[in-house]
Enzyme design. Sequence first.
Site, short mmCIF file in Angstrom:
data_model
loop_
_atom_site.label_atom_id
_atom_site.label_comp_id
_atom_site.label_asym_id
_atom_site.label_seq_id
_atom_site.Cartn_x
_atom_site.Cartn_y
_atom_site.Cartn_z
N GLU D 150 0.84 -1.20 0.00
CA GLU D 150 0.00 0.00 0.00
C GLU D 150 0.88 1.25 0.00
OE1 GLU D 150 -2.67 -0.28 3.26
OE2 GLU D 150 -3.52 1.73 3.00
N HIS D 152 0.82 4.67 1.11
CA HIS D 152 0.00 5.25 2.17
C HIS D 152 0.71 6.47 2.73
CE1 HIS D 152 -1.90 5.61 6.13
NE2 HIS D 152 -2.82 4.74 5.77
N ASP D 182 -3.61 4.18 -1.53
CA ASP D 182 -4.54 4.63 -0.50
C ASP D 182 -4.77 6.12 -0.76
OD1 ASP D 182 -5.26 4.06 2.81
OD2 ASP D 182 -5.01 6.12 2.11
N GLU D 267 -12.66 3.18 2.41
CA GLU D 267 -11.93 2.97 3.65
C GLU D 267 -12.10 4.19 4.53
OE1 GLU D 267 -7.77 0.78 4.75
OE2 GLU D 267 -7.56 2.74 3.81
MN LIG Z 1 -5.47 2.11 3.45
#
Ligand SMILES: [Mn+2]
Lengths: 134, 134, 301, 301
Positions: D150, D152, D182, D267
């Site tokens: 990810e 992020h 993300d 999310e």
């Molecule tokens: Mn995430």
Amino acid sequence: MLEHQLIQSTGFRNIGPVGARTGFAVRIRIPNYHGTRLSQLDGFTVTVDGEVYGFEQNRLGIRDEVYVLAEMREETTARWGLLEWGEILVDKPGGLEPGIHKVEVLARIRYSYFPPDVHVFPMHEARLATLCVA
Amino acid sequence: MLEHQLIQSTGFRNIGPVGARTGFAVRIRIPNYHGTRLSQLDGFTVTVDGEVYGFEQNRLGIRDEVYVLAEMREETTARWGLLEWGEILVDKPGGLEPGIHKVEVLARIRYSYFPPDVHVFPMHEARLATLCVA
Amino acid sequence: MGSLQYGVSVYSYVNDYGSVMTLEDAFDHIADTGATGIEILGEGQVEGYPEPSSAWLDQWFALVDRYKLEPTNFCAWVDTRITLTRNLTIAEGAAELARDLRLAHRLGFKFLRPKFGVTSHELDPDPQWQAYVERNLDLAHQLGIIICPEIHAPTPIKHRVTQGYIDFIERTGTRNFGLMIDTGIFQDRPLTHWGSHQINDEMREHMAFLNGIKVPPEQFLDIAQYVVFIQAKFHDIDDTLEDLNIPWRPVIAAIKRSGYSGYLSSEYEGLRSPWRAIDQVRRQQVLLRKLEREYDLGLLA
Amino acid sequence: MGSLQYGVSVYSYVNDYGSVMTLEDAFDHIADTGATGIEILGEGQVEGYPEPSSAWLDQWFALVDRYKLEPTNFCAWVDTRITLTRNLTIAEGAAELARDLRLAHRLGFKFLRPKFGVTSHELDPDPQWQAYVERNLDLAHQLGIIICPEIHAPTPIKHRVTQGYIDFIERTGTRNFGLMIDTGIFQDRPLTHWGSHQINDEMREHMAFLNGIKVPPEQFLDIAQYVVFIQAKFHDIDDTLEDLNIPWRPVIAAIKRSGYSGYLSSEYEGLRSPWRAIDQVRRQQVLLRKLEREYDLGLLA
Ligand SMILES: [Mn+2]
Ligand SMILES: [Mn+2]
């Protein structure tokens, strides 16, 4: 599990075929502190963004059954359990637009242990709720 | 179901034989957003009414097992699931008085994906909790 | 000296129940307070009421066993105004009560509180109640259950409704009918919340009982011989363990003085904020037991 | 024109999960948003992880079937610093990843996000990650799973960490490793809450990323060819359906322009107030689909 409040987030949805919606549904938990015979319910008025849909027309969906007001008033066997949700089914050709709506429910519960002239107890709750699918 | 907050109402209790209590327990939900290998936990400091019980001495009870800090640090197989509660077991001869106490927990979680020098993440919560039985 | 028994009504957790709490959680919360009794709403905690599945029954008995809680009182309702156009007949009302008695017995309960329909603003019960009960006294006796209508605010102790129940006991000589006292009748300071709502002036005007009907606690002694169960109604116990509405010191003193040795069953009815009831019930259990201890030590007069 | 797929990560409901919500409830909440995909935390939603019981597996498949949700991404962690005194070896780390790949596959997932330990304040992954993954590429291929670390916040797109993953893809030529984005990297306005806490000045000072690292959305186009999954991170969508932190209009425009046609998996990571996430996710699903429609109509630039 049910949300704490009367009007649930999930289950606020259009009903009928996609593209030809016939109305919408509002999911609620039981507007009472105990399970209830359906005949002790006297209908649900729903208001969405100020538009009022009267209790005389709305239906109650519970488990796999749907009751119009007259049926609910006479239904002395079937019950709504404390852990079950029901949904108020409202006619509105085309359904509602996806998005955030102000939703109000006025549930009319009858208590035999309230004085006869005031024995229909109105339970009102309002919230913003989001309808997801056109 | 667990209470939303870290420190649970139920499970705050004295431990050891009635009349000869050896300490007390504080029930908590997992101080993490996912299940966790016990070796990723580095102990729990508990403070009750201002008195500090250090993480080096406190034990973790989970399911039917009890771990002292050194055991927890080396326990790479057993895990704490997201839906399970654990309890911090604290030595205190005589236990606590029944009544309302200010309870604080500082849980020390290790995240390998935090920089090594700050990888022990302290999670602190405080609440009033009621201990019922002497 | 007799000592009191302590229980908790699952009604205390309503709104949380089914939302943040399962039936097993309720057992866990109750058992951890040190209480030994569990009170339920029949049409509420009994899934599939009035005919729970055998799976549900298995779960019930497993929970009673695991948490070592004694079933105390089973709350029931008689839906007198069964539809908008007709009331229950005597035979129908008696049959509903019989069905609940059998179910309560099956689950291990020793008390059943029937809530009858009323006919007036003074909350006089529908006169058919006597027939409902009288037709079930033999059944209640066989099942070992005491039927106990609730003396609940705004109905005080000195009132024709309470007297009507006492007259029935005297007339029939039954031991299977008695009074349940809801300690809300002793409330002597106003409530601040009703359900999840703050009480406003309009609510206060229409529901004067929210301010408390202030029955003098010593009146409990006048009827104690008929009292078989007490719901320890309360609303708010503060961070110093003081109840803000119910005067527990004189109430516990009166109950103890009377020789009552049955259950005090916690019935929280304060602010319905999620999880609040759990700790409020714990506080009340601590408070009530502390006051009983003080009474036993002669500190409570 | 390719169209996006919409999913929801159960992480959105964390804190509520197990407290006011069961696994079945999460399926229900997700399906009712109109999403078609469900993302989970492996060590989180899988009871008994890493060896769920057959009863749990039966329940999982029944839920997938009943709610017609496709398992999308399975979030995993590699506990690099396995104890205070030693790190995982390469063989051990690779074995953990293999175990998670098999479990994810068994549950029907097509993506697996591994979270590796890091070695620096710039969040460089432990260099062993390449060996963990490389040893599992054949297995991932057999299982039909794409491993996707990810990207992020505070790690941006133009960074050696992201480049390191791209270099790995180029070097190995694998189709079983890709990037997960993300969308928190696009955040351009400060957060007000973190978990259940309001953010104060001290927190802001220590965690500057709370103010947003403001990656320009058009940079998505530079790496889109490597992106296999998008977690649609967000924190607060107001009552007028405006996101207060993530600039969705340019973000959706860039994603659509790139030709990406995979999942956007909601999310939620805003205020952890009970039940709040349920409606926030619904709002985001409406917002994202509305913006995609606007893009398709040429209204979004
Ligand atoms: Mn995430
Ligand atoms: Mn009561």
